[in-house]
Design a protein around this motif. Structure first.
Motif, PDB file in Angstrom:
ATOM      1  N   LEU A   1       1.148  17.293 -13.542  1.00  0.00           N
ATOM      2  CA  LEU A   1       1.760  18.591 -13.846  1.00  0.00           C
ATOM      3  C   LEU A   1       1.600  19.540 -12.665  1.00  0.00           C
ATOM      4  O   LEU A   1       2.323  20.512 -12.519  1.00  0.00           O
ATOM      5  N   ASP A   2       0.670  19.202 -11.769  1.00  0.00           N
ATOM      6  CA  ASP A   2       0.431  19.973 -10.549  1.00  0.00           C
ATOM      7  C   ASP A   2       1.246  19.423  -9.378  1.00  0.00           C
ATOM      8  O   ASP A   2       1.067  19.872  -8.245  1.00  0.00           O
ATOM      9  N   GLY A   3       2.032  18.383  -9.611  1.00  0.00           N
ATOM     10  CA  GLY A   3       2.942  17.881  -8.577  1.00  0.00           C
ATOM     11  C   GLY A   3       2.557  16.563  -7.932  1.00  0.00           C
ATOM     12  O   GLY A   3       3.200  16.145  -6.958  1.00  0.00           O
ATOM     13  N   ALA A   4       1.514  15.875  -8.419  1.00  0.00           N
ATOM     14  CA  ALA A   4       1.130  14.588  -7.796  1.00  0.00           C
ATOM     15  C   ALA A   4       2.324  13.633  -7.812  1.00  0.00           C
ATOM     16  O   ALA A   4       3.088  13.607  -8.781  1.00  0.00           O
ATOM     17  N   PRO A   5       2.498  12.870  -6.726  1.00  0.00           N
ATOM     18  CA  PRO A   5       3.688  12.013  -6.645  1.00  0.00           C
ATOM     19  C   PRO A   5       3.582  10.733  -7.475  1.00  0.00           C
ATOM     20  O   PRO A   5       2.485  10.295  -7.823  1.00  0.00           O
ATOM     21  N   SER A   6       4.746  10.165  -7.732  1.00  0.00           N
ATOM     22  CA  SER A   6       4.824   8.864  -8.387  1.00  0.00           C
ATOM     23  C   SER A   6       4.014   7.872  -7.559  1.00  0.00           C
ATOM     24  O   SER A   6       4.048   7.913  -6.321  1.00  0.00           O
ATOM     25  N   GLY A   7       3.252   7.001  -8.203  1.00  0.00           N
ATOM     26  CA  GLY A   7       2.437   6.037  -7.463  1.00  0.00           C
ATOM     27  C   GLY A   7       1.009   6.501  -7.279  1.00  0.00           C
ATOM     28  O   GLY A   7       0.189   5.774  -6.716  1.00  0.00           O
TER      29      GLY A   7
ATOM     30  N   ARG B   1       0.818  -1.223   0.000  1.00  0.00           N
ATOM     31  CA  ARG B   1       0.000   0.000   0.000  1.00  0.00           C
ATOM     32  C   ARG B   1       0.849   1.270   0.000  1.00  0.00           C
ATOM     33  O   ARG B   1       0.459   2.287  -0.537  1.00  0.00           O
ATOM     34  N   GLN B   2       2.041   1.174   0.609  1.00  0.00           N
ATOM     35  CA  GLN B   2       2.866   2.375   0.741  1.00  0.00           C
ATOM     36  C   GLN B   2       3.360   2.904  -0.614  1.00  0.00           C
ATOM     37  O   GLN B   2       3.851   4.026  -0.701  1.00  0.00           O
ATOM     38  N   ASN B   3       3.238   2.069  -1.651  1.00  0.00           N
ATOM     39  CA  ASN B   3       3.713   2.488  -2.974  1.00  0.00           C
ATOM     40  C   ASN B   3       2.661   3.248  -3.783  1.00  0.00           C
ATOM     41  O   ASN B   3       2.950   3.661  -4.904  1.00  0.00           O
ATOM     42  N   PHE B   4       1.453   3.361  -3.216  1.00  0.00           N
ATOM     43  CA  PHE B   4       0.372   3.958  -4.001  1.00  0.00           C
ATOM     44  C   PHE B   4      -0.414   4.987  -3.199  1.00  0.00           C
ATOM     45  O   PHE B   4      -0.546   4.862  -1.984  1.00  0.00           O
ATOM     46  N   ASP B   5      -0.937   5.979  -3.935  1.00  0.00           N
ATOM     47  CA  ASP B   5      -1.916   6.901  -3.363  1.00  0.00           C
ATOM     48  C   ASP B   5      -3.193   6.661  -4.181  1.00  0.00           C
ATOM     49  O   ASP B   5      -3.311   7.119  -5.318  1.00  0.00           O
ATOM     50  N   VAL B   6      -4.113   5.849  -3.601  1.00  0.00           N
ATOM     51  CA  VAL B   6      -5.274   5.379  -4.367  1.00  0.00           C
ATOM     52  C   VAL B   6      -6.421   6.396  -4.289  1.00  0.00           C
ATOM     53  O   VAL B   6      -6.842   6.768  -3.200  1.00  0.00           O
TER      54      VAL B   6
END
Ligand code: BTN
Length: 332
Positions: free
Chosen positions: A105-111, A82-87
């Motif tokens: 483009l607004d800065g959302a992180p990888s995952g 779960r730590q690898n994703f922001d669902v």
């Protein structure tokens, strides 16, 4: 682009998927709208391809159980991954690929993962629309960031296809395969499609939005709208819930994504070819300019380019590009 659905559509559908009948009057009271409005919203649901039971004197219900997407369920199935994703789950959006690229483009992180029950303008490859029925498919996009530039992303869409095929094969008695460049198929019929969209520098920071559409249970309207042979998980007898299946796709995407990040597509080439349904078959490749190439499919190279032997004994040509499409010679 379809109009966005009424804000009560998905809350209503969730209410109706308990298998019981709900009267129009009770629903109108519960959702604070008129009975006519309930009627209109449910007519829209039917237009989107959902089958509804409407019985005079009893009300409405959804005939089949639908497992709606639920962030908590997906995260629970992911376990320590779960730590690898922001669902993130939305009821409706124009396209999860478009919305996630905007978030990137607004800065959302990888995952970051964006799933939607419904897309009003789902995008397919080669400028096509992607058709899906709410509750009857998985439509999601995953954001990955790289600092190795766009040039390091060759073969990423093939890698994603491999991950989806592996996730489905955890549950399917009929093994699913792959068709270049990135269709997940059962024989000639398409089960899932992948659209990777990228932005960034050739050598520096780059983002990839990996968009996946997977047919779980297609309605008659979707089958009619799709101009190619399709298959869904229901036909394959796969009964796994959508939240679990999504988590399994993410687990496979994570494992394959790590390998890809370290070694590129070359490390996945053999595994991809093992699932390739066209190797050794006579095929026709259609180019974006309308020209066609005939030959025998000979797998892929380390960058995911198709190898096509145009004449017996000749060196295979290598062909690359998301705008091409491949079919069997005998299907012409
Ligand atoms: C194909 O044509 O094979 C690719 C289809 C990709 C569809 C998915 S659904 C989720 C994501 N959002 C989109 O708008 N498209 C992709």
């Amino acid at each position: 682009m379809q109009p966005p659905p009424h804000k009560t559509l998905f809350p209503l559908l969730r209410r109706l998927s308990d298998g019981r009948f709900h009267s129009g009057e009770a629903l109108a009271r519960e959702f604070g709208v008129s009975r006519a409005s309930i009627c209109n919203v449910l007519a829209h649901a039917q237009a989107l391809g959902l089958t509804l039971h409407a019985v005079r004197g009893r009300g409405y219900r959804l005939p089949g159980a639908v497992e709606w997407l639920d962030v908590r369920a997906v995260v629970a199935h992911l376990g320590c991954l779960r730590q690898n994703f922001d669902v993130r789950v939305l009821d409706s959006v124009d396209s999860t690929n478009r919305a996630l690229m905007a978030a990137a483009l607004d800065g959302a992180p990888s995952g970051t993962l964006l799933c939607a029950e419904h897309q009003t303008a789902g995008r397919g490859r080669r400028g096509r629309a992607w058709h899906a029925v709410p509750g009857g498919s998985l439509t999601f996009s995953l954001l990955w960031r790289y600092d190795t530039g766009l040039q390091s992303l060759a073969g990423l869409s093939l890698a994603a296809g491999l991950a989806v095929a592996r996730a489905v094969n955890r549950h399917s008695a009929h093994p699913v395969g792959l068709k270049w460049p990135n269709d997940v198929v059962v024989g000639p019929r398409k089960l899932a499609g992948i659209l990777v969209e990228v932005q960034g520098d050739m050598d520096g920071a780059a983002v990839a939005v990996v968009g996946i559409g997977l047919n779980v249970r297609l309605g008659a309207a979707q089958r009619e709208a799709i101009d190619q042979a399709v298959v869904d998980l229901a036909e394959l007898g796969v009964k796994v819930g959508r939240n679990r299946l999504l988590a399994d796709c993410l687990a496979e995407l994570h494992a394959i994504g790590e390998q890809f990040r370290m070694h590129g597509f070359a490390a996945l080439r053999e595994a991809w070819q093992e699932l390739d349904v066209y190797t050794g078959r006579s095929v026709v490749l259609s180019m974006p300019d309308g020209r066609t190439l005939h030959g025998v499919a000979a797998g892929v190279d380390d960058t995911g380019a198709l190898r096509l032997r145009a004449a017996p004994g000749a060196q295979p040509l290598t062909l690359t590009g998301g705008e091409m499409s491949l079919r069997l010679e005998r299907d012409r």
